[in-house]
Design an enzyme around this catalytic site. Structure first.
Site, PDB file in Angstrom:
ATOM      1  CD  GLN A 181      -2.786  -1.392   0.166  1.00 17.09           C
ATOM      2  OE1 GLN A 181      -3.768  -0.653   0.123  1.00 17.09           O
ATOM      3  NE2 GLN A 181      -2.555  -2.316  -0.753  1.00 17.09           N
ATOM      4  NE  ARG A 201       0.570   3.780   3.735  1.00 12.22           N
ATOM      5  CZ  ARG A 201       0.936   4.751   4.586  1.00 12.22           C
ATOM      6  NH1 ARG A 201       0.544   4.715   5.844  1.00 12.22           N
ATOM      7  NH2 ARG A 201       1.694   5.744   4.177  1.00 12.22           N
ATOM      8  CB  ALA A 222     -11.558   0.398   2.537  1.00  8.70           C
ATOM      9  CG  HIS A 223      -7.347   0.350  -0.245  1.00 10.70           C
ATOM     10  ND1 HIS A 223      -6.487  -0.663  -0.547  1.00 10.70           N
ATOM     11  CD2 HIS A 223      -8.538  -0.019  -0.776  1.00 10.70           C
ATOM     12  CE1 HIS A 223      -7.114  -1.593  -1.236  1.00 10.70           C
ATOM     13  NE2 HIS A 223      -8.358  -1.226  -1.389  1.00 10.70           N
ATOM     14  CG  ASN A 224      -6.879   4.128  -3.041  1.00  8.18           C
ATOM     15  OD1 ASN A 224      -6.540   2.959  -2.965  1.00  8.18           O
ATOM     16  ND2 ASN A 224      -6.017   5.112  -3.266  1.00  8.18           N
TER      17      ASN A 224
END
Length: 324
Positions: A181, A201, A222-224
């Site tokens: 990540q 991240r 969660a990511h993004n």
């Protein structure tokens, strides 16, 4: 209205307030307690002023007035005393602003930048190359991972994790392979994150939380994910990767958002709802069914399975009527 020199030493409810405390009326259901209150003063709407037997402040939004007043009595929000506890570990190249306070057993790693009057509570970790803006405060045992940017006046509650790895894995048919990540997390100004919440991240780009976003306890982002300014997320909300939530949105407790969705500005989703498609019009959205007796629920569950067949039969009947 009343004695402007009256001394107030604290806040309390209408029922429990004493002569040196101030109370407020923000919900009409509490008006019945107004006549018997012992409070030294009351915050209320002008339309209820005639019913108040004690000194009072008339406000169009008493609850907002209470919110501002409450901050005067919160010892955690007092101006930091500054200083680094002897047991804290601070990297030599960390840059600390004026009046920074770092508590016992805290760790501030290499390349970190802390703005003026930042408070890092006991046991916190601030990872490599992270930045925290002026007057932000971390309660005990917060983890800010590497490469995270946090704006000014943020409040992070105990055991939240900002910038942990997103849930990224590739499957070769037999086993999972971790995807590094490589992005970070950016939190805007005036963000608050509740205890035990996680903001992952990004896989490549950053996860972005806008200004004045309020996140309750035990929330998973969660990511993004992108969340717009002034949005609020109640407890146990879960947002899957790469979903974008607009500004001024409110997600009730237990709401789940599937991944890669777009939620426009001004959307409210009621508690325990599951959102699996993008929402392009502002408004209030709900899913699921309310609680009912188990026997009734079991009957309804059977009917749910019959809905497709019923719809097909109804379509045939409508077509027959139109032809007849």
């Amino acid at each position: 209205m009343g004695d402007g020199s009256r001394r107030i030493s604290g806040l309390a409810t209408l029922q429990d307030a004493g002569p040196e405390q101030i109370a407020f009326v923000a919900n009409l259901s509490y008006l019945k307690s107004l006549n018997n209150t012992r409070a030294g003063a009351v915050l209320l709407h002008p339309e209820h002023a005639s019913e108040c037997p004690v000194d009072h402040l008339e406000l169009d939004n008493p609850y907002l007035g209470y919110a501002h007043l409450s901050r005067l009595f919160d010892p955690f929000l007092a101006r930091p005393t500054g200083g680094i506890h002897p047991t804290a570990v601070v990297a030599e190249d960390a840059r600390l602003g004026v009046g920074v306070e770092i508590g016992p057993q805290a760790v501030v790693e290499s390349g970190v930048e802390l703005g003026d009057e930042v408070v890092i509570g006991p046991g916190c970790v601030v990872g490599v190359n992270s930045r925290i803006g002026a007057r932000s405060r971390l309660h005990p045992n917060v983890t800010v991972c590497h490469g995270v940017t946090i704006g000014e006046r943020a409040i992070l509650h105990s055991n939240c994790v900002i910038g942990g790895d997103g849930f990224g894995f590739a499957h070769d048919g037999k086993r999972w392979h971790k995807i590094a990540q490589l992005g970070g997390v950016v939190l805007g100004d005036d963000v608050e994150v509740g205890s035990c919440s996680s903001i992952d991240r990004g896989a490549l780009d950053d996860t972005i939380i806008g200004n004045d976003v309020k996140i309750d306890s035990q929330v998973q982002i969660a990511h993004n994910v992108h969340i717009g300014d002034h949005s609020a997320l109640a407890g146990c909300v879960g947002i899957a990767g790469s979903t974008r939530v607009g500004s001024n949105c409110m997600l009730g407790g237990g709401v789940g958002l599937a991944g890669h969705l777009t939620i426009c500005d001004g959307v409210q989703v009621t508690g325990m709802s599951l959102v699996t498609n993008s929402i392009h019009e502002p408004g209030v959205y709900s899913s699921g069914t309310g609680a009912m007796q188990n026997a009734q629920w079991r009957k309804n569950a059977v009917r749910f399975k019959q809905l497709d067949d019923i719809a097909r039969r109804l379509a045939k009947l409508e077509k027959r009527n139109q032809e007849g």
